[in-house]
Design a protein around this motif. Structure first.
Motif, short mmCIF file in Angstrom:
data_model
loop_
_atom_site.label_atom_id
_atom_site.label_comp_id
_atom_site.label_asym_id
_atom_site.label_seq_id
_atom_site.Cartn_x
_atom_site.Cartn_y
_atom_site.Cartn_z
N VAL A 1 4.00 10.54 -7.64
CA VAL A 1 5.02 10.78 -8.67
C VAL A 1 5.18 9.55 -9.54
N ASP A 2 5.59 9.79 -10.77
CA ASP A 2 5.83 8.69 -11.70
C ASP A 2 7.31 8.30 -11.69
N PRO A 3 7.58 7.03 -12.00
CA PRO A 3 8.97 6.63 -12.15
C PRO A 3 9.59 7.37 -13.32
N PRO A 4 10.83 7.67 -13.29
CA PRO A 4 11.86 7.20 -12.36
C PRO A 4 12.13 8.19 -11.22
N ALA A 5 11.10 8.81 -10.67
CA ALA A 5 11.29 9.77 -9.58
C ALA A 5 12.19 9.17 -8.49
N ARG A 6 12.86 10.07 -7.76
CA ARG A 6 13.77 9.66 -6.69
C ARG A 6 13.00 9.60 -5.37
N VAL A 7 13.14 8.48 -4.67
CA VAL A 7 12.43 8.26 -3.41
C VAL A 7 13.44 7.87 -2.33
N LEU B 1 9.08 -1.09 -9.42
CA LEU B 1 8.16 -0.24 -10.19
C LEU B 1 8.89 0.81 -11.02
N GLY B 2 10.23 0.86 -10.91
CA GLY B 2 11.01 1.77 -11.74
C GLY B 2 11.47 3.05 -11.08
N TYR B 3 11.30 3.17 -9.77
CA TYR B 3 11.74 4.36 -9.06
C TYR B 3 13.22 4.25 -8.71
N ALA B 4 13.89 5.39 -8.59
CA ALA B 4 15.27 5.45 -8.11
C ALA B 4 15.18 5.60 -6.59
N VAL B 5 15.57 4.56 -5.87
CA VAL B 5 15.32 4.48 -4.44
C VAL B 5 16.61 4.42 -3.64
N VAL B 6 16.61 5.14 -2.52
CA VAL B 6 17.65 5.01 -1.51
C VAL B 6 16.94 4.60 -0.23
N GLY B 7 17.43 3.56 0.42
CA GLY B 7 16.90 3.14 1.71
C GLY B 7 17.86 3.55 2.80
N ALA B 8 17.33 4.16 3.85
CA ALA B 8 18.17 4.60 4.97
C ALA B 8 17.56 4.13 6.29
N ASP B 9 18.41 3.61 7.16
CA ASP B 9 17.93 3.15 8.47
C ASP B 9 19.09 3.23 9.45
N VAL B 10 18.78 3.43 10.70
CA VAL B 10 19.80 3.51 11.74
C VAL B 10 20.28 2.11 12.16
N ASP B 11 19.46 1.10 11.92
CA ASP B 11 19.74 -0.25 12.41
C ASP B 11 20.50 -1.06 11.35
N GLY C 1 0.80 -1.22 0.00
CA GLY C 1 0.00 0.00 0.00
C GLY C 1 0.84 1.27 0.00
N GLU C 2 1.96 1.25 0.71
CA GLU C 2 2.81 2.44 0.76
C GLU C 2 3.40 2.74 -0.61
N ALA C 3 3.86 1.70 -1.32
CA ALA C 3 4.42 1.89 -2.65
C ALA C 3 3.33 2.36 -3.62
#
Length: 177
Positions: A19-25, A42-52, A10-12
């Motif tokens: 926004v449409d791909p290739p938006a940066r998320v 889905l074609g997005y440019a994604v960076v995942g960030a987490d403290v853990d 649901g979040e995706a």
């Protein structure tokens, strides 16, 4: 959820409505990367960030080609901006006490002009993990406003249902003021 036939993306899907791909998320507080992986598919440019780091190890094993970064949301600096900065999975109430204002400031610093910061979280104990403190919606609004972000939309969930103050969940969309 998947075993019950419920939508686990649901979040995706919500992001695809913004926004449409290739938006940066930026998936801020990405955990094991479920949402970032789906957005990448889905074609997005994604960076995942987490403290853990342990969570990031799982994410890296699942999707070694994605950009995973260890970062404390209260102090991170990635040196880039994103079309959507996403905080899903009750990140807001799980923040270290007293850091919401600093986190809002860092989120604002990473959202591109015309972009959005999207936060979804439970507003009562029934919609939060056991023992997780409730973060009042007014507290989020104060922090976002102080960071230069203005409320654009508010929903009752990731499906885009209209917000109802008596509900136990919120998805708030903020944009640079």
């Amino acid at each position: 959820m998947a075993a019950r036939g419920e939508d686990i993306h649901g979040e995706a899907a919500f992001v695809t409505g913004l926004v449409d791909p290739p938006a940066r998320v930026l998936d801020a507080g990405c955990g094991t990367g479920r949402i970032a992986v789906r957005l990448d598919e889905l074609g997005y440019a994604v960076v995942g960030a987490d403290v853990d780091e342990a969570m990031l190890e799982v994410a890296r094993a699942e999707a070694p080609g994605l950009d995973w970064r260890q970062a404390d949301l209260a102090s991170f600096e990635l040196g880039e901006r994103f079309d959507v900065v996403l905080l899903a999975g009750n990140i807001v109430p799980l923040l270290e006490p007293g850091t919401l204002a600093a986190v809002a400031g860092r989120l604002a610093a990473h959202v591109a002009p015309g972009g959005a910061v999207v936060c979804g979280f439970g507003l009562d104990a029934a919609h939060l993990p056991p023992g997780c403190p409730v973060t009042p919606l007014a507290e989020l609004e104060r922090a976002m406003t102080a960071a230069g972000l203005a409320l654009r939309d508010r929903y009752a969930g990731w499906d885009g249902a209209p917000y109802d103050a008596s509900g136990g969940y919120v998805v708030s969309v903020h944009a640079p003021a």
